[in-house]
Design an enzyme around this catalytic site. Structure first.
Site: not given
Length: 754
Positions: A194, A203
């Site tokens: 995740e 990210e």
């Protein structure tokens, strides 16, 4: 690594976090007991213990109004990163946890059905939750990696608490630093991760999955999630348009170069569920998928891609922005889907009650502002052009399918106004009600015999003043870039000859700078770019006025003349989750993580933090109370303010926080007009609150929510440090245990973590 030079000393800059500039001094790392090194910056001397590498940071001193250097422990940024992380928010996301768990079970069962052992790799394990769920679902081996050391240490303790220390191998490295077989015994056939943000890829998810495929995974790997789809929708919205471009309906000219500027490069993340169709925006297209990322297949993943899609308008309109969200397919069959769509889009797609849609703050939705704004008409197709790199997306619209996308790779602010004014400030300056309020206020004060001084970040108030009768108008702005923005704006309105800009700090202003004039009226909103909490703007103004007292006339006037810090008890629907203890998730004990966060908050964070509360629904539980009243024409006499009082609940509810803001009083026709940075209107007890969307409010979030009844009384003690501008508090109900955390709890956490 970037470099800074301060007084001929070379500093290695670690970066900027939360308004701080972190730098290291390798030359000062001297070994040996009792040895210390020093650094002189300007007139200040700083000392660094030789036994560890400390960090010098710049931090706003609200009393002086300056950014000053200070020395912090080497681990300060680690604790602050933990305290302000969104791990807790993610762990409170029940739908996320359940669907990751289902996806993991299906992947493990599928691998076992192939007659293979299920070897799971969890990248970015955080608390270790997904790794432990893999063990629960029968994985034969589980390896988890986490690069952020404090969280990795907490994961080690959590895994131990849950009796899985012999079933999970924890590697404290980035996944890109892991090697087979040195770190990982063999390639894994299940990957769970995740590593997503509001933009999905911001990210570094693409880099993580691509590296894992090439170095850590088998060819028949099953990934959880299996894939992701990115959706877009084109909208018209005055509210959002003015967050990127100054409104041109205010009667003031906007510089041409500002109109043509694409704005800041960073994504505009918003809780779109708090914007309402037909009220805040109008949909010009249906929701449309634009990118599919199949994480299970290496060949489907690319660092760079571009697309053009044709859309049919839903009506005539102006393309102001593109909304973006995404969903995750947790399994190859697409039976388990986790969506980040705003509540109104989920209702349109499935008919679900919007109140039942899961709330998330770790994943919001993204807004991409369009420049120029294309006009579209029913029946005539238009085209959305998009590109993505490793970390972000960019978009434009046109009437032609073959429009070049090259410029989308370099969308950055070219006019400098977006570097000086953030999005909320840009929208604030274009608010017509605000401008009319200030125009009336300045008109009542104006006189050809009075000298006016504006103090604050770039604003249209001095331009308004040039349309009235003032003897002289001065602006003090020591930031060169902000001064240039001021000058561009003044020139566009033919006001540059009426205003004198003094590019100095307020404590360095001389009589010569003011042409020997005394200031009769000081005008300030107040608004300063380097302030976060609502009362910090006020405290900076007070410090600047104190510097300028030798240049003020005996009967000078402050506009505004009074400020009140106000507050109310709140029942937030969801915001409390970012600070509430997690306890356990899916039967996994995560209390060690709660202890780590509590320790980090005690070390590095104030109990009252800034939040744009318009994005976070909540009901008011009390009357509005006044913390303190400040006379803005009088100096502060102490270094801090300590106040106490009580507030009574006027309705039943679930208390979980306190909202704080500032209200300013203005003289108007013998009465006081009030401008607020907080409540938009006066709500009835128990009603949902509307907040000023252009300001951040201060909020205290209780660690434990509690049911309260009408008549319950909360005692508060608030301390405002005038140097930092931070406010902390203790909040206790008369008939209950304290809501705020005790020092005993922190000591217990210290013992547990160590």
């Amino acid at each position: 690594m970037r470099f800074l030079t301060v007084s001929k000393c070379l500093l290695f800059c670690d970066g900027v976090k939360n308004g701080f500039v972190f730098v290291q001094f390798p030359a000062l790392k001297i070994s040996g007991p009792g040895i210390a090194a020093s650094l002189r910056i300007g007139r200040r001397q700083y000392w660094s213990k030789a036994s560890r590498m400390s960090k010098f940071v710049t931090r706003l001193n609200v009393v002086s109004g300056k950014m000053e250097w200070g020395l912090l422990d080497d681990d300060y940024d680690y604790w602050q990163e933990i305290a302000r992380s969104r791990y807790g928010d993610m762990l409170h996301d029940t739908e996320r946890n359940v669907k990751y768990s289902i996806g993991l079970k299906k992947a493990i069962d599928a691998v076992h059905a192939r007659g293979q052992k299920a070897n799971v790799l969890d990248i970015g394990t955080g608390t270790g939750l997904l790794a432990m769920l893999a063990v629960r679902h029968g994985a034969d081996s589980v390896t988890a990696c986490e690069a952020f050391e404090p969280v990795a240490q907490a994961a080690r303790l959590i895994i131990e608490d849950n009796g899985m220390v012999d079933k999970i191998k924890l590697i404290m490295k980035r996944s890109t630093a892991i090697r087979v077989p040195e770190d990982l015994e063999q390639r894994c056939n299940i990957l769970v991760s995740e590593v997503f943000d509001t933009e999905l890829i911001g990210e570094g998810a693409l880099g993580v999955f691509i590296h894992a495929h090439e170095n850590l995974l088998t060819e028949d790997v099953i990934t959880v999630p299996y894939s992701a789809t990115v959706y877009i929708q084109v909208v018209q919205s005055d509210f959002l348009l003015h967050h990127n471009h100054l409104a041109d309906n205010t009667g003031l000219n906007v510089p041409v170069e500002w109109k043509d500027c694409p704005g800041p490069a960073s994504v505009h993340d918003v809780q779109l569920s708090q914007l309402y169709p037909r009220q805040d925006f109008r949909r010009l297209s249906e929701t449309h998928p634009v990118y599919d990322f199949v994480f299970c297949h290496r060949n489907n993943l690319r660092f760079h891609d571009e697309k053009t899609i044709q859309l049919m308008p839903l009506g005539m309109g102006r393309c102001d922005a593109i909304f973006l969200w995404w969903d995750l397919k947790m399994d190859p069959e697409g039976e388990v889907i986790l969506t980040c769509a705003p509540s109104w889009a989920q209702q349109d797609a499935t008919g679900i009650d919007m109140a039942l849609c899961p709330w998330r703050d770790h994943w919001m939705q993204a807004v991409y502002h369009l420049t120029p704004q294309l006009k579209i008409h029913p029946g005539n197709p238009f085209y959305v052009h998009s590109v993505h790199d490793e970390y972000s997306f960019n978009f434009c619209v046109s009437h032609s399918s073959d429009t070049s996308k090259e410029h989308l790779k370099h969308l950055v602010c070219s006019c400098y106004s977006h570097l000086v004014m953030n999005r909320s400030r840009m929208a604030m300056l274009g608010n017509v009600a605000r401008l009319k309020f200030w125009a009336r206020t300045l008109q009542k004060m104006s006189s050809p015999h009075l000298n006016l001084l504006y103090i604050g970040s770039p604003s249209n108030l001095p331009i308004l003043a040039t349309k009235q009768s003032w003897k002289n108008i001065f602006i003090i702005e020591n930031d060169h870039l902000a001064s240039q923005v001021f000058k561009t704006w003044l020139k566009a309105n033919d006001a540059d000859s009426r205003i004198t800009i003094i590019e100095k700090l307020t404590d360095l202003v001389s009589d010569i700078d003011l042409d020997g004039q005394k200031i009769d009226v000081i005008v300030s909103e107040p608004y300063f770019t380097n302030a976060l909490l609502p009362w910090q703007h006020m405290l900076i103004l007070l410090s600047y006025v104190e510097h300028l007292r030798p240049h003020l006339s005996p009967n000078f006037k402050m506009v505004p003349w009074e400020a009140r810090i106000r507050g109310c008890l709140m029942d937030f629907d969801d915001l409390w989750k970012i600070r509430a203890p997690v306890g356990s998730v899916e039967g996994i004990d995560l209390r060690k993580f709660d202890q780590l966060v509590e320790l980090a908050m005690a070390k590095a964070d104030s109990s009252i933090e800034p939040q744009p509360l318009w994005e976070y629904p909540g009901k008011i539980l009390s009357e509005i109370f006044t913390v303190h009243i400040f006379d803005l024409d009088r100096p502060l006499v102490k270094d801090f303010l300590s106040v106490s009082g009580s507030v009574e609940a006027v309705t039943d509810g679930a208390y979980n926080g306190i909202a704080f803001w500032v209200e300013y009083s203005f003289p108007m026709d013998g009465t006081d007009m009030v401008w607020t940075t907080g409540l938009d209107g006066i709500p009835l007890p128990g009603e949902y609150v509307r907040w000023n969307p252009y300001h951040r409010q201060g909020v205290y979030l209780a660690r434990q929510s509690r049911k309260i009844r009408k008549g319950d009384r909360l005692l508060y003690e608030c301390l405002i440090d005038y140097e930092s501008g931070e406010m902390s508090g203790k909040f206790n109900f008369v008939d209950a245990n304290p809501v705020s955390e005790s020092s005993k709890t922190v000591n217990e956490v210290l013992t547990a973590i160590s």
